[in-house]
Design a protein around this motif. Sequence first.
Motif, PDB file in Angstrom:
ATOM      1  N   PRO A  26       0.783  -1.241  -0.157  1.00 45.00           N
ATOM      2  CA  PRO A  26      -0.109   0.118   0.107  1.00 45.00           C
ATOM      3  C   PRO A  26       0.880   1.207  -0.081  1.00 45.00           C
ATOM      4  CG  PRO A  26       0.093  -1.052   2.210  1.00 45.00           C
ATOM      5  CD  PRO A  26       0.684  -1.834   1.334  1.00 45.00           C
TER       6      PRO A  26
ATOM      7  N   GLY B 221       0.673   5.708  -0.183  1.00 48.89           N
ATOM      8  CA  GLY B 221      -0.510   6.922  -0.401  1.00 48.89           C
ATOM      9  C   GLY B 221       0.259   8.068  -0.859  1.00 48.89           C
TER      10      GLY B 221
ATOM     11  N   TYR C 134      -3.171  14.631  -2.517  1.00 46.39           N
ATOM     12  CA  TYR C 134      -3.925  14.999  -3.508  1.00 46.39           C
ATOM     13  C   TYR C 134      -3.391  16.093  -4.485  1.00 46.39           C
ATOM     14  CZ  TYR C 134      -8.058  12.708  -1.337  1.00 46.39           C
ATOM     15  OH  TYR C 134      -8.980  11.734  -0.994  1.00 46.39           O
TER      16      TYR C 134
ATOM     17  N   LEU D 273      -5.538   1.833  -8.117  1.00 47.85           N
ATOM     18  CA  LEU D 273      -5.984   2.852  -6.953  1.00 47.85           C
ATOM     19  C   LEU D 273      -7.092   2.332  -6.344  1.00 47.85           C
ATOM     20  CD1 LEU D 273      -6.337   5.809  -6.282  1.00 47.85           C
ATOM     21  CD2 LEU D 273      -7.697   6.254  -8.146  1.00 47.85           C
ATOM     22  N   ARG D 274      -7.020   2.356  -5.095  1.00 43.30           N
ATOM     23  CA  ARG D 274      -7.870   2.004  -4.046  1.00 43.30           C
ATOM     24  C   ARG D 274      -8.863   2.784  -3.592  1.00 43.30           C
ATOM     25  NH1 ARG D 274      -7.837  -3.285  -6.058  1.00 43.30           N
ATOM     26  NH2 ARG D 274      -5.818  -4.331  -5.862  1.00 43.30           N
TER      27      ARG D 274
ATOM     28  N   ALA E  34      -8.751   8.692   0.582  1.00 39.14           N
ATOM     29  CA  ALA E  34      -8.469   8.484   1.782  1.00 39.14           C
ATOM     30  C   ALA E  34      -8.771  10.167   2.364  1.00 39.14           C
ATOM     31  CB  ALA E  34      -7.511   8.030   2.548  1.00 39.14           C
TER      32      ALA E  34
ATOM     33  N   SER F 270      -6.716  12.038   4.097  1.00 37.26           N
ATOM     34  CA  SER F 270      -5.401  12.736   3.652  1.00 37.26           C
ATOM     35  C   SER F 270      -4.636  12.403   2.449  1.00 37.26           C
ATOM     36  CB  SER F 270      -4.494  12.671   4.734  1.00 37.26           C
ATOM     37  OG  SER F 270      -5.154  13.142   6.136  1.00 37.26           O
ATOM     38  N   SER F 271      -5.041  11.289   1.594  1.00 37.98           N
ATOM     39  CA  SER F 271      -4.100  10.916   0.562  1.00 37.98           C
ATOM     40  C   SER F 271      -4.786   9.999  -0.424  1.00 37.98           C
ATOM     41  CB  SER F 271      -3.227   9.867   1.229  1.00 37.98           C
ATOM     42  OG  SER F 271      -3.573   8.749   1.879  1.00 37.98           O
ATOM     43  N   VAL F 272      -4.268   9.870  -1.592  1.00 33.10           N
ATOM     44  CA  VAL F 272      -5.076   8.932  -2.775  1.00 33.10           C
ATOM     45  C   VAL F 272      -4.191   7.773  -2.350  1.00 33.10           C
ATOM     46  CG1 VAL F 272      -5.137   8.659  -5.069  1.00 33.10           C
ATOM     47  CG2 VAL F 272      -5.486  10.904  -4.182  1.00 33.10           C
ATOM     48  N   ASN F 273      -4.740   6.512  -1.919  1.00 33.11           N
ATOM     49  CA  ASN F 273      -4.159   5.243  -1.612  1.00 33.11           C
ATOM     50  C   ASN F 273      -4.127   4.291  -3.126  1.00 33.11           C
ATOM     51  OD1 ASN F 273      -3.899   6.351   0.832  1.00 33.11           O
ATOM     52  ND2 ASN F 273      -5.735   4.949   1.705  1.00 33.11           N
TER      53      ASN F 273
ATOM     54  N   GLU G 184      -2.353   0.610  -4.750  1.00 31.01           N
ATOM     55  CA  GLU G 184      -1.613  -0.581  -4.042  1.00 31.01           C
ATOM     56  C   GLU G 184      -0.882  -1.296  -5.087  1.00 31.01           C
ATOM     57  OE1 GLU G 184      -3.523  -3.918  -0.950  1.00 31.01           O
ATOM     58  OE2 GLU G 184      -4.338  -4.017  -3.178  1.00 31.01           O
TER      59      GLU G 184
ATOM     60  N   ILE H 170       4.505  12.501  -0.175  1.00 29.34           N
ATOM     61  CA  ILE H 170       3.589  11.376   0.440  1.00 29.34           C
ATOM     62  C   ILE H 170       3.060  12.259   1.683  1.00 29.34           C
ATOM     63  CG2 ILE H 170       3.980   9.455   1.921  1.00 29.34           C
ATOM     64  CD1 ILE H 170       6.234   8.786   0.340  1.00 29.34           C
TER      65      ILE H 170
END
Length: 354
Positions: A253, A255, A258, A289-290, A293, A295-298, A300, A333
């Motif tokens: 994972p 992150g 944005y 792209l999962r 979130a 605070s982030s674009v997560n 995998e 990050i």
Amino acid sequence: MNQFTVLQDNILLERLIIILVYSVLAKGLDLFIDRFLRRIASKTKIKLDDKLIKYLHVPIIWTVFGFGLLHALSVGPLSDPWQLILPQAIQSILLILWITAVIRIFNLMVDEYISSARQKGKIGKDIFMLLKNVLRVVVIIAGLLWLLSIWQINLTPLFASAGIAGIAVALAAKDTLANFFGGISIFMDNTYKVGEYIILDTGERGEVVEIGIRSTRIKTRDDVIVTIPNSIIANSKIINESAPIPRFRIRVPVGVAYGSDLEKVEEVLLAVADANSNIEKLPEPRVRLRVFADSSVNFELLCWVKDPRDKGLEVHNLLKAAYSAFAEQSITIPFPQRDVHISNPSADSFREAG
């Protein structure tokens, strides 16, 4: 006609002629096996046929000669007790010869098959030896029962005693027998092999180091040996990470902030996976792209390692490489941030009063 009548009247001469005919037949068969079959077997690449001919050669020859003796004895009646003893003695000798040959062939076949199974990790040393000895004992017991039946010995009391003893042993060694047959079921079902990584339904994960008579042992990543009785593990849910092929997929994972270039993030992660020599090239690594979130674009990173035991190490290496690559490509990050506003009611009141 007179010669035939003399032959019929002289039983001893007739018996000697029968034995002579069978002896010639046995010698001819001996030459056929020795000079023809051995020569053909020696030209093949398989060594098993040479050993089979070697083990069967003597029993076959003596069986032909023994049939000749039995034929000769059946020509006319013998005086007691030879009428009963001689045929049974000949049959017993032939049976012993064949039991010996069958045991030798059985040992050869078992060594060929189970040794290869052991080398491939399907079976442990102790259960290998146990199976070999148990099967050998079964062959010997079957031969002994046949031998007793030749001498017309009543086997009913023997079977009754064996049944009572079997019930007593089964009750006394119930758990041991359950574990033994659990190990047999593991071997027959090929659930896992020595050297493979499994996850138990209780959550323990480790490498199978031994499949024994009573239990299976796995070694965790903490170098702790976990011993599980075969009767329990045979009835449990087992996840085999090394089957059907040894490679294992890992999920890494990652992150990003944005506003990041998502296509660039995907390219960087794929380059990181491609640069790692312990990552399989096929199937190809992929990025997904999962979730968006807080605070982030997560993302995998999905890729396959060559050995399940490298799972933790390669996740570590990929995360380090991704961190360095993001820094070089100015990909942020994120981390959680909070804006804190401090309100002072007394200061506000003083300002309003002034």
